[in-house]
Scaffold this active site. Structure first.
Site, short mmCIF file in Angstrom:
data_model
loop_
_atom_site.label_atom_id
_atom_site.label_comp_id
_atom_site.label_asym_id
_atom_site.label_seq_id
_atom_site.Cartn_x
_atom_site.Cartn_y
_atom_site.Cartn_z
N ASN A 1 0.99 -1.20 -0.11
CA ASN A 1 0.04 -0.02 0.06
C ASN A 1 0.95 1.22 0.08
O ASN A 1 2.18 1.04 0.11
CB ASN A 1 -1.03 -0.15 1.14
CG ASN A 1 0.03 -0.23 2.50
OD1 ASN A 1 0.55 1.00 2.82
ND2 ASN A 1 -0.22 -1.40 3.20
N LYS B 1 10.29 -16.74 -10.25
CA LYS B 1 9.79 -15.66 -10.87
C LYS B 1 8.63 -16.05 -11.84
O LYS B 1 9.06 -16.87 -12.53
CB LYS B 1 10.88 -14.65 -11.77
CG LYS B 1 10.03 -13.26 -12.23
CD LYS B 1 10.94 -12.46 -12.92
CE LYS B 1 10.45 -11.71 -13.81
NZ LYS B 1 11.21 -10.99 -14.98
N ASP C 1 -3.79 -10.93 12.92
CA ASP C 1 -4.09 -9.51 13.38
C ASP C 1 -3.20 -9.11 14.40
O ASP C 1 -3.37 -9.54 15.64
CB ASP C 1 -5.71 -9.43 13.72
CG ASP C 1 -6.24 -8.13 13.91
OD1 ASP C 1 -5.51 -7.31 14.37
OD2 ASP C 1 -7.38 -8.03 13.78
N ILE C 2 -2.46 -7.94 14.21
CA ILE C 2 -1.36 -7.75 15.14
C ILE C 2 -2.18 -6.86 16.39
O ILE C 2 -1.76 -7.23 17.52
CB ILE C 2 -0.35 -6.88 14.54
CG1 ILE C 2 0.42 -7.79 13.18
CG2 ILE C 2 0.85 -6.54 15.81
CD1 ILE C 2 1.63 -6.84 12.62
N PHE D 1 -4.66 2.64 14.64
CA PHE D 1 -4.94 3.68 13.74
C PHE D 1 -5.97 2.91 12.81
O PHE D 1 -5.91 1.95 12.56
CB PHE D 1 -3.72 3.67 12.84
CG PHE D 1 -2.97 5.15 13.30
CD1 PHE D 1 -2.36 5.09 14.47
CD2 PHE D 1 -3.17 6.40 12.60
CE1 PHE D 1 -1.72 6.26 14.76
CE2 PHE D 1 -2.44 7.69 12.83
CZ PHE D 1 -1.83 7.65 14.18
N LYS E 1 -13.74 -1.07 15.37
CA LYS E 1 -12.34 -1.72 15.48
C LYS E 1 -11.55 -1.46 16.92
O LYS E 1 -11.07 -2.53 17.41
CB LYS E 1 -11.38 -1.06 14.27
CG LYS E 1 -9.93 -1.50 14.28
CD LYS E 1 -9.58 -0.92 13.16
CE LYS E 1 -7.69 -1.01 13.16
NZ LYS E 1 -7.24 -0.70 11.94
N LYS F 1 -10.67 -4.97 19.14
CA LYS F 1 -9.33 -5.42 19.38
C LYS F 1 -8.89 -4.91 20.81
O LYS F 1 -7.73 -4.83 21.04
CB LYS F 1 -8.40 -4.73 18.22
CG LYS F 1 -9.04 -5.26 16.94
CD LYS F 1 -7.98 -4.90 15.62
CE LYS F 1 -8.74 -5.12 14.58
NZ LYS F 1 -8.16 -5.29 13.38
#
Ligand code: FMN
Length: 405
Positions: free
Chosen positions: A214, A293, A311-312, A329, A343, A347
């Protein structure tokens, strides 16, 4: 640049190492921030850099050894008045001789007497030939100065003016400035605390040369790590692959994939007082690790199956210890508040900072950001500005919440 970095009063000691030729350039950086700078130049340093160049750049007289035992009108006694006037005392470059003077408390020179009279943070940048630096007497003096509570930075490794390659270089100006800003930082409310920050993207490899990722630049997380260091914390930064300079004073653990970031965070978390998860972690990775490759296949489409990464944030929420603050965040593109609150609860986060990554001047790669901060049961607070400003406001909110508990 944060407002507190402007108009500060810096006492700048320059000693007789070859790196003294960099002194005019160092002080120009402070002058650009409208800082006032008084220079004490040793007699040896005058052989390397001219008092005229320095006084032209400071707009003030330069204090030389011959001024030590003279009393100038309006200045009373130079070593006392200069240290009373200043907010920080910086010595760059600092010779082996000046380290000895500092370690021994030798007040027989203007610079030595000023170090004795000084009550401000003292930040010292030794620079010398690697053999001199490795000498046990020099090492012992550095240890003594550190144990006296002063800051000794570097030196760096690289090519030296004396022709040697090794440790002994004066660090880059940017490093010098960062340590001086740290010393001048008005808030020291994270002193004694350990802070873990995650930053940047992750790269999830499909084959040895391709990955999905990303556009996270790491700027927000790096700004938080820097702000926490300014405020006195011991900071560990778990960083995905980014191309921005490393923040000074921070321990960096480099990772590439979400799995590596997970391992690093789980290992570090139990020690931490505050954890801020600003990284944009990849949710998915390729199920199969393709070792060679991938080749084009005559127009045939490529199908890659992605599986979910661990999921950290959720795991950190599960293992959270008493008194630890966990800040997440949420980069959202719709239903900002509702999604972020969901969220946070799911969490077990104490606080969540959410931003609309599609908004102008916010989110990925931008130098500015606009954050909405929520706590469990608390109201929403919004702030925007440069990522440095936003990082500082975020830490204000973290400390407010921590103090309430
Ligand atoms: C060409 C030259 C370069 C020098 N460079 C350094 C240096 O980089 N670091 C250092 O500790 N001493 C260096 N020295 C030795 C110092 O100049 C010497 O120890 C001097 O007494 C330091 O005085 P001061 O600490 O009062 O400035 C150098 C000497 C010469 C002749």
């Amino acid at each position: 640049m944060s407002p507190w970095k402007h108009n500060r009063r810096i006492l700048f000691g320059v000693t007789g190492g070859i790196a003294a030729y960099k002194a005019p350039d160092i002080l120009r950086g402070w002058r650009k921030e409208d800082c006032e700078v008084e220079v004490i130049l040793t007699s040896s340093a005058e052989e390397f850099v001219s008092p005229l160049a320095l006084s032209t750049l400071t707009g003030r007289k330069v204090w030389r050894e011959k001024d030590f035992l003279s009393v100038e009108e309006g200045w009373k006694i130079p070593h006392i008045t200069l240290t009373e006037w200043a907010e920080v005392f910086v010595i760059a470059p600092c010779t082996a001789n000046c380290l000895r003077i500092c370690a021994q408390g030798d007040g027989s020179t203007l610079l030595g007497a000023a170090m004795l009279a000084n009550r401000n943070p003292l930040v010292i940048f030794p620079a010398m030939n690697p053999n001199m630096l490795g000498n046990p007497a020099v090492r012992a003096n550095i240890d003594k100065i550190t144990s006296m509570g002063h800051t000794v930075v570097g030196p760096d490794s690289g090519m030296l003016a004396c022709g040697y390659e090794g440790k002994g270089r004066l660090p880059d100006n940017s490093v010098i400035y960062e340590h001086v800003w740290n010393a001048l930082s008005p808030k020291k409310d994270l002193r004694g605390m350990k802070v873990l920050v995650t930053a940047g993207p992750t790269h999830e490899y499909i084959d040895p040369v391709r990955y999905i990722s990303n556009p996270s630049s790491g700027k927000m997380g790096y700004a938080i790590a820097k702000a926490a260091w300014y405020r006195g914390a011991e900071v560990t930064l778990v960083s995905g692959p980014v191309s921005i300079p490393r923040p000074e004073g921070v321990r960096v653990i480099d990772v590439v994939s979400a799995e590596q970031m997970y391992e690093a965070c789980i290992k570090e978390a139990p020690e931490m007082d505050i954890i801020v998860k600003a990284a944009a972690v990849g949710d998915f990775r390729a199920e199969e690790e393709i070792k060679q490759k991938l080749k084009r296949r005559d127009g045939e489409p490529l199908t890659v199956t992605f599986v979910q990464n661990k999921d950290i944030a959720a795991e950190l929420g599960r293992m959270k210890k008493e008194g630890q603050m966990l800040v997440g965040f949420a980069a959202e593109t719709q239903d900002l508040i509702a999604n972020a609150r969901k969220k946070m609860i799911a969490k077990n986060l104490d606080m969540i900072a959410c931003n609309d990554v599609l908004a102008n001047g916010a989110g990925f790669a931008s130098d500015t950001n606009s954050l909405m901060i929520m706590t469990k049961g608390g109201s929403e607070v919004e702030f925007s500005g440069t990522k440095d400003d936003v990082a500082d406001s975020l830490l204000d909110a973290v400390i407010r919440k921590k103090n309430k508990e």
